[in-house]
Design a protein around this motif. Structure first.
Motif, PDB file in Angstrom:
ATOM      1  N   ARG A 137     -66.364  50.110 -56.092  1.00  0.00           N
ATOM      2  CA  ARG A 137     -65.812  51.354 -55.553  1.00  0.00           C
ATOM      3  C   ARG A 137     -64.304  51.252 -55.398  1.00  0.00           C
ATOM      4  O   ARG A 137     -63.557  52.180 -55.744  1.00  0.00           O
ATOM      5  CB  ARG A 137     -66.457  51.669 -54.201  1.00  0.00           C
ATOM      6  CG  ARG A 137     -67.870  52.212 -54.302  1.00  0.00           C
ATOM      7  CD  ARG A 137     -68.727  51.906 -53.089  1.00  0.00           C
ATOM      8  NE  ARG A 137     -68.104  52.196 -51.817  1.00  0.00           N
ATOM      9  CZ  ARG A 137     -68.632  51.845 -50.641  1.00  0.00           C
ATOM     10  NH1 ARG A 137     -69.774  51.177 -50.608  1.00  0.00           N
ATOM     11  NH2 ARG A 137     -68.045  52.160 -49.517  1.00  0.00           N
ATOM     12  N   ALA A 138     -63.842  50.134 -54.853  1.00  0.00           N
ATOM     13  CA  ALA A 138     -62.402  49.945 -54.666  1.00  0.00           C
ATOM     14  C   ALA A 138     -61.673  49.904 -56.007  1.00  0.00           C
ATOM     15  O   ALA A 138     -60.585  50.478 -56.154  1.00  0.00           O
ATOM     16  CB  ALA A 138     -62.139  48.664 -53.881  1.00  0.00           C
ATOM     17  N   GLY A 226     -53.808  70.299 -55.233  1.00  0.00           N
ATOM     18  CA  GLY A 226     -53.880  69.637 -56.533  1.00  0.00           C
ATOM     19  C   GLY A 226     -53.767  68.130 -56.506  1.00  0.00           C
ATOM     20  O   GLY A 226     -53.826  67.499 -57.560  1.00  0.00           O
ATOM     21  N   ALA A 227     -53.604  67.523 -55.323  1.00  0.00           N
ATOM     22  CA  ALA A 227     -53.422  66.074 -55.251  1.00  0.00           C
ATOM     23  C   ALA A 227     -54.730  65.339 -55.527  1.00  0.00           C
ATOM     24  O   ALA A 227     -55.815  65.826 -55.216  1.00  0.00           O
ATOM     25  CB  ALA A 227     -52.893  65.670 -53.874  1.00  0.00           C
ATOM     26  N   ASP A 228     -54.607  64.166 -56.100  1.00  0.00           N
ATOM     27  CA  ASP A 228     -55.708  63.215 -56.224  1.00  0.00           C
ATOM     28  C   ASP A 228     -55.686  62.390 -54.939  1.00  0.00           C
ATOM     29  O   ASP A 228     -54.805  61.559 -54.742  1.00  0.00           O
ATOM     30  CB  ASP A 228     -55.483  62.336 -57.459  1.00  0.00           C
ATOM     31  CG  ASP A 228     -56.471  61.185 -57.555  1.00  0.00           C
ATOM     32  OD1 ASP A 228     -57.468  61.191 -56.826  1.00  0.00           O
ATOM     33  OD2 ASP A 228     -56.224  60.265 -58.361  1.00  0.00           O
ATOM     34  N   VAL A 229     -56.637  62.652 -54.052  1.00  0.00           N
ATOM     35  CA  VAL A 229     -56.610  62.094 -52.700  1.00  0.00           C
ATOM     36  C   VAL A 229     -57.581  60.930 -52.583  1.00  0.00           C
ATOM     37  O   VAL A 229     -58.765  61.050 -52.905  1.00  0.00           O
ATOM     38  CB  VAL A 229     -56.959  63.171 -51.648  1.00  0.00           C
ATOM     39  CG1 VAL A 229     -57.009  62.552 -50.247  1.00  0.00           C
ATOM     40  CG2 VAL A 229     -55.946  64.305 -51.690  1.00  0.00           C
ATOM     41  N   VAL A 230     -57.061  59.789 -52.113  1.00  0.00           N
ATOM     42  CA  VAL A 230     -57.898  58.651 -51.722  1.00  0.00           C
ATOM     43  C   VAL A 230     -58.003  58.703 -50.204  1.00  0.00           C
ATOM     44  O   VAL A 230     -56.998  58.601 -49.499  1.00  0.00           O
ATOM     45  CB  VAL A 230     -57.287  57.315 -52.172  1.00  0.00           C
ATOM     46  CG1 VAL A 230     -58.209  56.163 -51.763  1.00  0.00           C
ATOM     47  CG2 VAL A 230     -57.055  57.301 -53.666  1.00  0.00           C
ATOM     48  N   ALA A 261     -55.882  48.170 -51.520  1.00  0.00           N
ATOM     49  CA  ALA A 261     -56.586  48.382 -52.790  1.00  0.00           C
ATOM     50  C   ALA A 261     -56.255  49.737 -53.397  1.00  0.00           C
ATOM     51  O   ALA A 261     -56.310  49.907 -54.613  1.00  0.00           O
ATOM     52  CB  ALA A 261     -58.095  48.253 -52.583  1.00  0.00           C
ATOM     53  N   ALA A 262     -55.916  50.717 -52.561  1.00  0.00           N
ATOM     54  CA  ALA A 262     -55.641  52.072 -53.051  1.00  0.00           C
ATOM     55  C   ALA A 262     -54.237  52.218 -53.630  1.00  0.00           C
ATOM     56  O   ALA A 262     -53.975  53.174 -54.376  1.00  0.00           O
ATOM     57  CB  ALA A 262     -55.830  53.079 -51.924  1.00  0.00           C
ATOM     58  N   LEU A 263     -53.325  51.333 -53.291  1.00  0.00           N
ATOM     59  CA  LEU A 263     -51.955  51.424 -53.803  1.00  0.00           C
ATOM     60  C   LEU A 263     -51.921  51.105 -55.295  1.00  0.00           C
ATOM     61  O   LEU A 263     -52.756  50.352 -55.780  1.00  0.00           O
ATOM     62  CB  LEU A 263     -51.048  50.461 -53.031  1.00  0.00           C
ATOM     63  CG  LEU A 263     -50.915  50.719 -51.526  1.00  0.00           C
ATOM     64  CD1 LEU A 263     -50.066  49.633 -50.878  1.00  0.00           C
ATOM     65  CD2 LEU A 263     -50.328  52.102 -51.249  1.00  0.00           C
TER      66      LEU A 263
END
Length: 399
Positions: A137-138, A226-230, A261-263
């Motif tokens: 997932r990460a 419109g953002a791709d949000v984590v 991990a999201a950066l």
């Protein structure tokens, strides 16, 4: 919103595959064209005939179908869509995606595409919680794959917990969000939300009163632009928004790992109420009252996620926004926190009991930047989120 859009729908092999039939119908109702792909396992749950009848198009099943290759190769099939949707996304499919496997039509399409990908995970709760799935997932989130769900609920196997595939209308909303155009289109934004729980023993923990409502509202507003949000969330009372990549955590240290991990991201919005301290020696069994008297708890500081991200030399987001929940002298404390943490903005609010803001539906914030403090009128948390999202869009647009 979906009129004229083409969705490449990959149906994985799980009991939730039956929901894909309703999903196709809902997408067609909204004017979308659906190119369906069935894995071998999916054919054990839904038939190619039923999928084809609802989609109004041929079902793609075999990587080595020479007729199909002559008409439209699998590379082309993966690129003509506006969005690739995997529903259900089984543990096996997610593992293939995360590790770059391409041994059937579905996984090859996912490897060959440069189109955005949205997954709707569905699996047994123990599979969802397994360390390997958490790693996958990460990885997928870091690769830019967005997700919707899974939801909590009863499983076909009789167990209960997270793992139920999102409902068709939830997936439709996520698809609409993924295809939405707006000032944040093409931007990747990280949002943290909710409290963290720091365990004392198996039944007790240290927490705070954060409901996660403001974080969820922010995730929804940013996605709507419109953002791709984590969306990295602690155990919040308010569920996460649809159409975003959700990473669920419990503790501050888990949130720290999920954020790293999201950066990289274009903006980091740190709305979570992260516990400052944790118990250094968590008990493996319930602490009992007894002759030993009141237990003494030793504490250690948790990672300072906001300060760490703000001071990154490489990979720092263009915009880092922190939150400050204060009970007195709000602007002074928020201004000092901004300087101490090194972030660009601080969104401060008064959460003293008399305000009713902590856990309530309204918020009254002061935005602290390098130009000073700007106090906003009290409004709903959704309205605060949209106003802040538009300010973020303006800031990134001029960055």
């Amino acid at each position: 919103m979906l009129a004229g859009k083409r969705i490449l729908l990959i149906v994985g092999g799980g009991i939730a595959a039956y929901k894909s039939l309703d999903l196709i119908r809902r997408l067609r109702e909204r004017g979308a064209a659906v190119s369906p792909v069935l894995t071998r396992a999916a054919e054990e749950f839904v038939t190619p005939l039923s999928v084809s009848a609802l989609a109004g198009e041929a079902v793609h099943r075999d990587l080595f179908d020479l007729t199909a290759e002559a008409e439209m190769g699998h590379i082309q099939l993966s690129r003509v869509a506006d969005l690739v949707v995997v529903a259900p996304a089984t543990a096996d499919l997610m593992a293939k995606m995360a590790n770059g496997h391409a041994d059937d039509l579905a996984s090859t399409l996912l490897m060959a595409t440069d189109t955005p990908v949205l997954i709707a995970p569905a699996m047994n709760v123990r599979m969802w919680d397994h360390a390997a799935t958490r790693r996958n997932r990460a990885t997928l989130a870091a690769d830019g794959v967005t997700s919707v769900g899974p939801n909590d609920g009863s499983m076909a196997c009789g167990e209960y917990g997270p793992g139920r595939m999102a409902e068709p209308l939830e997936i439709v909303a996520a698809i609409e969000s993924a295809l939405a155009s707006g000032p944040l289109a093409g931007r990747r934004v990280l949002v943290t939300s909710g409290p963290t729980h720091e365990p004392i023993d198996p039944v007790r923990y240290i927490a705070n009163r954060s409901s996660g409502a403001q974080g969820t509202a922010l995730g929804r507003a940013l996605s709507g632009l419109g953002a791709d949000v984590v969306f990295v969330t602690g155990p919040a009372r308010i569920p996460p928004p649809d159409g975003v990549t959700v990473v669920k955590v419990e503790t501050a240290r888990q949130m720290h790992e999920a954020v790293r991990a999201a950066l990289p991201v274009d903006a980091g919005i740190f709305a979570a109420a992260v516990a400052d301290w944790r118990v250094t020696s968590e008990s493996t069994s319930k602490i009992k009252k007894g002759a030993s008297g009141t237990p003494v708890l030793d504490f250690a500081e948790n990672p300072d996620i906001l300060a760490e991200v703000s001071r990154l030399e490489e990979g720092r987001p263009r915009l880092v926004v922190g939150f400050a929940a204060e009970t007195d002298d709000v602007i002074r404390h928020a201004t000092e926190k901004r300087a101490r943490k090194g972030c660009d903005w601080i969104v401060a609010n008064d959460v003293s009991p008399a305000t009713g803001i902590m856990g309530g539906t309204d918020n009254a914030v002061t935005l602290v930047t390098d130009t000073g403090a700007e106090t906003w009128e009290r409004m709903t948390k959704d309205a605060v989120a949209m106003a802040l999202a538009r300010r973020i869009a303006d800031a990134l647009g001029s960055a």
